[in-house]
Design an enzyme around this catalytic site. Structure first.
Site, PDB file in Angstrom:
ATOM      1  CE  LYS A  51      -3.859  -2.397   2.092  1.00  0.00           C
ATOM      2  NZ  LYS A  51      -4.586  -2.800   3.308  1.00  0.00           N
ATOM      3  CD  GLN A  95      -3.389  -4.453   6.415  1.00  0.00           C
ATOM      4  OE1 GLN A  95      -3.308  -3.504   5.646  1.00  0.00           O
ATOM      5  NE2 GLN A  95      -4.088  -5.536   6.105  1.00  0.00           N
ATOM      6  CG  ASP A 118      -9.826  -0.006   4.650  1.00  0.00           C
ATOM      7  OD1 ASP A 118      -9.595  -0.268   3.448  1.00  0.00           O
ATOM      8  OD2 ASP A 118      -9.093  -0.365   5.589  1.00  0.00           O
TER       9      ASP A 118
END
Ligand code: NDP
Length: 280
Positions: A51, A95, A118
């Site tokens: 990422k 994460q 997200d």
């Protein structure tokens, strides 16, 4: 059968984003993504590295915060609250999974809805249900992009999704509905899964069971999207038995190289979108 090349589709999304980032920078806005990693799960470390690397490729600034297993919820929330208050940060990503004992829901809840790139928050999920502006979870968004890349019409098609998780199956059902597909969502309690999946013009597998979708579950000419990531004897494979199914469908995504690259590209998309919104 035609292969849907996720890497290629992701590259074209990234090219578009690169240009958008450059334009934002000209106007004094530098898109910025903050990534928080807790613990030492090797898969999470790889995901975070990818990422950050992709963000840098596109000219997006990345901030990385790493903590060991012993980190507390309060420490994570404190960092998140500082990032929430920092107007130069546009996206905050934690994460998952967090180390055992930490309440993921509580930690994720502390991310401001405007920076929840997200798209996991109750607010953003609610916006998706209501068909309003928010952030859409990256994997389902990537699946829609892959379907559109085929040039095939989604509207009016019969779509069947196997899997109803909050991060893939459920939001994808809403996105396909928005595209005017007729949507069925299957799960462990679905009866006659084969019969249902065989009706699909668009079949999406988001289950987490290696090669569970076989040719007897697929309609001739269906578009098959494989979200699954499974490791069998150290090798990655999807939820679809690719070799067995490929001759039956019109389009199919490979694993790896299908949905995976799109998930990261759509995370970048959401970060750029957040930066654009903040500039308004
Ligand atoms: P979850 O485990 O949260 O959900 C799996 C879903 O599949 C559940 O709804 C479950 O039903 C259903 N299911 C399990 N077994 C069966 C079965 N035998 N028949 C029918 N339905 C079944 O998984 P996720 O949604 O998080 O992930 C799914 C897969 O996608 C995983 O392999 C994951 O690694 C992968 N993934 C890939 C991403 C990418 O970027 N490519 C991103 C995210 C996930 P029930 O609800 O009844 O338990």
């Amino acid at each position: 059968m035609k292969l849907i090349d996720g890497k290629q589709v992701a590259e074209s999304v990234k090219e578009r984003l690169k240009a958008e980032v450059a334009k934002l920078k000209e106007n004094g806005v530098h898109p910025c993504l903050a990534v928080i990693l807790a613990g030492n799960d090797p898969a999470s470390q790889v995901y975070v590295k990818n990422k950050i690397k992709t963000a840098e490729e596109l000219g997006i600034k990345s901030l990385s915060f790493t903590f060991d297993e012993s980190v507390t919820e309060e420490q994570l929330i404190e960092v998140i609250e500082t990032l929430n208050a920092d107007a130069t940060v546009h996206g905050i990503l934690v994460q998952l999974p967090l180390p055992k004992g930490l309440n993921e829901e509580r930690v994720l809840k502390s991310i401001s809805d405007e920076k929840d790139v997200d798209g996991f928050s109750a607010y953003n999920m609610g916006q998706l249900v209501l068909g309003r502006e928010g952030f859409v979870p990256c994997t389902p968004l990537g699946v829609i992009e892959l379907l559109k890349s085929t040039g095939e019409e989604i509207s009016g098609k019969r779509a069947v999704i196997i899997g109803r998780s909050n991060i893939v199956g459920k939001p994808l059902a809403l996105l396909l509905l928005k595209e005017n597909a007729t949507v069925t969502v299957c799960h462990t309690k679905t009866k006659n899964l084969k019969e249902v999946s065989k009706e699909a013009d668009i079949l999406v597998a988001a289950v987490g069971r290696a090669k569970m979708v076989t040719d007897d579950m697929v309609k001739d000419g269906a578009i098959v999207i494989d979200v699954g990531i499974n490791r069998v004897d150290g090798k990655l494979c999807g939820d679809v038995d690719f070799d067995n199914v490929k001759e039956k469908c019109s389009y199919i995504t490979p694993v790896p190289g299908g949905v995976g690259p799109m998930t990261i590209a759509m995370l970048m998309n959401n970060t750029v979108l957040s930066a654009k919104r903040s500039a308004k």
